[in-house]
Design a protein around this motif. Structure first.
Motif, short mmCIF file in Angstrom:
data_model
loop_
_atom_site.label_atom_id
_atom_site.label_comp_id
_atom_site.label_asym_id
_atom_site.label_seq_id
_atom_site.Cartn_x
_atom_site.Cartn_y
_atom_site.Cartn_z
N LYS A 132 -61.56 -39.90 -35.66
CA LYS A 132 -62.49 -40.16 -36.75
C LYS A 132 -63.52 -39.04 -36.89
O LYS A 132 -63.81 -38.57 -38.00
CB LYS A 132 -63.19 -41.50 -36.54
N ASP A 133 -64.08 -38.60 -35.77
CA ASP A 133 -65.11 -37.55 -35.84
C ASP A 133 -64.51 -36.20 -36.22
O ASP A 133 -65.15 -35.40 -36.89
CB ASP A 133 -65.84 -37.43 -34.49
N LEU A 134 -63.27 -35.95 -35.80
CA LEU A 134 -62.61 -34.70 -36.16
C LEU A 134 -62.43 -34.62 -37.68
O LEU A 134 -62.64 -33.57 -38.29
CB LEU A 134 -61.27 -34.59 -35.45
N GLU A 135 -62.08 -35.74 -38.30
CA GLU A 135 -61.95 -35.76 -39.76
C GLU A 135 -63.31 -35.68 -40.42
O GLU A 135 -63.50 -34.94 -41.39
CB GLU A 135 -61.21 -37.04 -40.19
N LYS A 136 -64.28 -36.41 -39.90
CA LYS A 136 -65.62 -36.42 -40.50
C LYS A 136 -66.27 -35.05 -40.45
O LYS A 136 -66.89 -34.60 -41.41
CB LYS A 136 -66.50 -37.43 -39.76
N GLU A 137 -66.11 -34.35 -39.34
CA GLU A 137 -66.78 -33.07 -39.14
C GLU A 137 -65.99 -31.89 -39.70
O GLU A 137 -66.58 -30.89 -40.11
CB GLU A 137 -67.04 -32.86 -37.64
N GLN A 138 -64.68 -31.97 -39.69
CA GLN A 138 -63.85 -30.80 -40.03
C GLN A 138 -62.90 -31.00 -41.20
O GLN A 138 -62.24 -30.05 -41.60
CB GLN A 138 -63.03 -30.37 -38.79
N GLU A 139 -62.79 -32.22 -41.72
CA GLU A 139 -61.80 -32.52 -42.76
C GLU A 139 -60.43 -31.99 -42.33
O GLU A 139 -59.73 -31.26 -43.05
CB GLU A 139 -62.22 -31.93 -44.11
N ILE A 140 -60.04 -32.42 -41.14
CA ILE A 140 -58.85 -31.87 -40.50
C ILE A 140 -57.57 -32.20 -41.27
O ILE A 140 -56.62 -31.42 -41.28
CB ILE A 140 -58.74 -32.39 -39.03
N LEU A 141 -57.53 -33.35 -41.95
CA LEU A 141 -56.31 -33.74 -42.65
C LEU A 141 -56.03 -32.82 -43.84
O LEU A 141 -54.89 -32.41 -44.06
CB LEU A 141 -56.39 -35.19 -43.09
N SER A 194 -46.84 -32.90 -35.29
CA SER A 194 -47.08 -33.66 -34.06
C SER A 194 -48.56 -33.98 -33.89
O SER A 194 -48.92 -35.09 -33.47
CB SER A 194 -46.56 -32.87 -32.85
N THR A 195 -49.42 -33.04 -34.25
CA THR A 195 -50.86 -33.28 -34.17
C THR A 195 -51.27 -34.37 -35.15
O THR A 195 -52.06 -35.27 -34.80
CB THR A 195 -51.64 -31.99 -34.47
N LEU A 196 -50.77 -34.31 -36.37
CA LEU A 196 -51.09 -35.35 -37.35
C LEU A 196 -50.65 -36.73 -36.86
O LEU A 196 -51.38 -37.71 -37.01
CB LEU A 196 -50.41 -35.02 -38.68
N LEU A 197 -49.47 -36.80 -36.26
CA LEU A 197 -49.00 -38.08 -35.72
C LEU A 197 -49.93 -38.59 -34.63
O LEU A 197 -50.26 -39.78 -34.58
CB LEU A 197 -47.59 -37.93 -35.17
N ASN A 198 -50.34 -37.70 -33.73
CA ASN A 198 -51.24 -38.10 -32.65
C ASN A 198 -52.57 -38.62 -33.18
O ASN A 198 -53.20 -39.49 -32.56
CB ASN A 198 -51.50 -36.92 -31.70
N ILE A 250 -55.44 -42.84 -42.46
CA ILE A 250 -54.25 -42.87 -43.32
C ILE A 250 -54.63 -42.87 -44.80
O ILE A 250 -53.99 -42.17 -45.60
CB ILE A 250 -53.32 -44.04 -42.95
N PRO A 251 -55.66 -43.61 -45.23
CA PRO A 251 -56.06 -43.49 -46.65
C PRO A 251 -56.43 -42.06 -47.04
O PRO A 251 -56.10 -41.61 -48.14
CB PRO A 251 -57.27 -44.43 -46.74
N ILE A 252 -57.09 -41.34 -46.14
CA ILE A 252 -57.45 -39.95 -46.44
C ILE A 252 -56.20 -39.09 -46.48
O ILE A 252 -56.08 -38.19 -47.31
CB ILE A 252 -58.46 -39.43 -45.39
N ALA A 253 -55.25 -39.39 -45.61
CA ALA A 253 -53.99 -38.63 -45.60
C ALA A 253 -53.28 -38.75 -46.94
O ALA A 253 -52.67 -37.78 -47.43
CB ALA A 253 -53.09 -39.12 -44.47
N THR A 254 -53.34 -39.91 -47.55
CA THR A 254 -52.71 -40.06 -48.87
C THR A 254 -53.50 -39.32 -49.94
O THR A 254 -52.92 -38.77 -50.87
CB THR A 254 -52.58 -41.55 -49.25
N THR A 255 -54.81 -39.29 -49.79
CA THR A 255 -55.66 -38.59 -50.76
C THR A 255 -55.38 -37.10 -50.78
O THR A 255 -55.45 -36.45 -51.82
CB THR A 255 -57.15 -38.84 -50.43
N VAL A 256 -55.08 -36.52 -49.61
CA VAL A 256 -54.80 -35.08 -49.56
C VAL A 256 -53.31 -34.79 -49.79
O VAL A 256 -52.82 -33.72 -49.49
CB VAL A 256 -55.26 -34.47 -48.21
N ARG A 257 -52.60 -35.80 -50.33
CA ARG A 257 -51.21 -35.65 -50.78
C ARG A 257 -50.22 -35.42 -49.65
O ARG A 257 -49.20 -34.74 -49.83
CB ARG A 257 -51.09 -34.52 -51.81
N LEU A 258 -50.51 -35.98 -48.51
CA LEU A 258 -49.59 -35.80 -47.38
C LEU A 258 -48.23 -36.46 -47.62
O LEU A 258 -47.20 -35.90 -47.22
CB LEU A 258 -50.24 -36.33 -46.10
N PRO A 259 -48.16 -37.65 -48.27
CA PRO A 259 -46.83 -38.22 -48.51
C PRO A 259 -45.93 -37.30 -49.34
O PRO A 259 -44.75 -37.10 -49.02
CB PRO A 259 -47.16 -39.51 -49.28
N ALA A 260 -46.48 -36.72 -50.42
CA ALA A 260 -45.69 -35.80 -51.25
C ALA A 260 -45.30 -34.55 -50.47
O ALA A 260 -44.19 -34.02 -50.62
CB ALA A 260 -46.48 -35.42 -52.49
#
Length: 481
Positions: free
Chosen positions: A272-281, A302-306, A318-328
């Protein structure tokens, strides 16, 4: 997980091994003792099997040579004024623990195995100074060897790691990619235990942030300049033909991704903090688009899965992952001719995870996830009149007005390098006022109207137009009343 030694460090060590050291003069000057010299000559410039036999026959003597003991100081302490001797001994010490792994374990039987080495990390503020470089190499080698041998947490190591991390972080902040790669490879050697990863994360401002900056440079987006990442405009073709952005070489990119992959095994702690601080997704989505090799794609997936798999992270990430178009993006990856079995397995697992989530989401859920991510783009709901007619009141009222408050937070930022975010937010305000005019006072109390009026003077044409439209809705209902 063995990596080839960095070229610069390998060359430095070879040069030092070839230097003649006036050992007898050092004995006469009292820099080292006769016993020290005898032990050094017995293992210096000899075959590996002979070196191993000599050390294993008298490990206590070689532990005393390096760390000191009842018979005197460490040779590193007694030769403190002789940089040539210290450099030579640091290289020899590394060779000894590489060729005789049991010596590394013997060093930890000493009451203070790091005492002669840690002060050498501060020998100079010059990142190219050989003594700190050689010291960090020895310590990373020593610690990684003992971590492999034992899963027990060592108190002395736990105290030494933060100091070693601090030094290595000065290298990652360097503009020299060779020095950066030395530090990153040593980080990778150190992050083999849970405790080492937790300490690394605790110091993330110094340890992790410079690595993320390297990835941002490779993705073509500096810190606070992420519009390219979120739009995904950079093509795979341009990345592979012209090389990665920011002058980041493939080897350095791979090693940085390897370190963050190792860190991601603490997904529940850091996600959570990695996404909040770095927008890692968003960053990893862009890197997936650019990834020039299967080995980098494998580490990214593999990192995304972890990060996404732990139950504590799923609802948030996961909601953020969909926002950055990861499914497509996963669908696009499947169209590539990928052959790595681990990569394909991770891609399948990630695709299924995201598909399960998106199949259960309504348009409102997708919109809410985008708002809560803090980064807006022109996704379909923003310009869909039916969506606003059906959902505007819900947006304003649900969860104690959580979404309008988040829109206010988004509007409050300047977004100098991604003005689209402000334009989309103003668009949403216009729709809210239009569809639920009686809630205008609620929005005004949150400061929305004042901020939107400020944006009418913004330098960006899109922001000016959308803010003008939002203010127009306010004025229209004011006139009608």
């Amino acid at each position: 997980m063995s990596l080839d030694p960095p070229t610069y460090l390998n060359s430095l060590q070879n040069n030092i091994r070839a230097r003649p050291i006036p050992w007898e003069g050092a004995v006469r000057a009292g820099t080292i003792t006769e016993n020290d010299l005898k032990r050094i000559k017995a293992v210096d410039k000899v075959r590996k099997d002979q070196r191993r036999q000599t050390v294993e026959a008298d490990k206590d003597a070689y532990r005393s040579l390096l760390l000191g003991g009842d018979q005197g100081k460490s040779v590193l302490e007694s030769a403190a004024k002789r940089a040539d001797v210290i450099q030579y001994m640091l290289v020899l010490a590394s060779d000894l623990i590489n060729d005789v792994p049991s010596l590394a374990s013997a060093l930890f039987e000493h009451s203070n195995p790091y005492k002669p080495f840690l002060p050498l990390l501060g020998h100079s503020t010059n990142p190219e100074d050989a003594i700190p470089l050689l010291t960090s190499s020895f310590l990373a080698n020593l610690i990684s060897t003992t971590q492999t041998d034992s899963s027990k947490s060592n108190p002395a190591t736990n105290e030494a790691l933060p100091k070693l991390y601090n030094y290595l972080s000065t290298l990652t902040k360097s503009q020299d990619s060779g020095l950066q790669d030395i530090a990153v490879q040593e980080f990778s050697a150190l992050l083999r235990t849970k405790k080492a990863r937790e300490l690394f994360w605790k110091q993330r401002q110094d340890t992790l942030n410079p690595l993320i900056d390297i990835l941002r440079a490779a993705a073509g987006a500096a810190r606070d300049s992420d519009s390219t990442m979120w739009s995904g405009k950079t093509s795979i073709r341009s990345a592979t033909e012209a090389g990665l952005s920011g002058g980041v070489g493939l080897q350095l990119l791979y090693h940085v991704l390897l370190v963050i992959w190792q860190l991601s095994f603490e997904g529940p702690l850091i996600g959570k903090d990695l996404e909040k601080e770095q927008e890692i997704l968003a960053l990893y989505a862009q890197l997936l688009r650019l990834s020039p090799k299967e080995k980098t794609t494998r580490l990214l997936l593999s990192t995304l899965l972890n990060l996404l798999t732990p139950p504590t992270n799923r609802n948030t990430l996961i909601p953020i992952a969909t926002t950055v178009r990861l499914p497509a993006l996963c669908s696009n990856l499947k169209a590539r001719h990928l052959t790595d079995p681990d990569l394909l397995e991770d891609l399948s697992t990630l695709t299924t995870m995201l598909s399960d989530y998106t199949s259960s989401q309504t348009t409102f859920d997708e919109y809410a996830a985008e708002i809560l991510s803090g980064r807006l783009r022109w996704s379909p709901p923003h310009r869909d009149a039916n969506f606003w007619r059906e959902n505007a009141r819900r947006i304003l009222d649900e969860n104690s007005s959580e979404l309008p408050k988040k829109i206010v937070e988004i509007l409050g930022k300047k977004w100098e390098d991604d003005k689209q975010v402000l334009a989309v937010a103003c668009n949403d305000v216009a729709w809210l006022v239009k569809e639920v005019p009686e809630k205008r006072v609620q929005l005004e109390k949150l400061g929305v109207k004042a901020r939107v009026m400020e944006l009418m003077a913004d330098e960006n044409e899109g922001v000016r137009w959308e803010s003008l439209r939002a203010v127009g809705e306010w004025l229209r209902y004011g006139f009608e009343e």
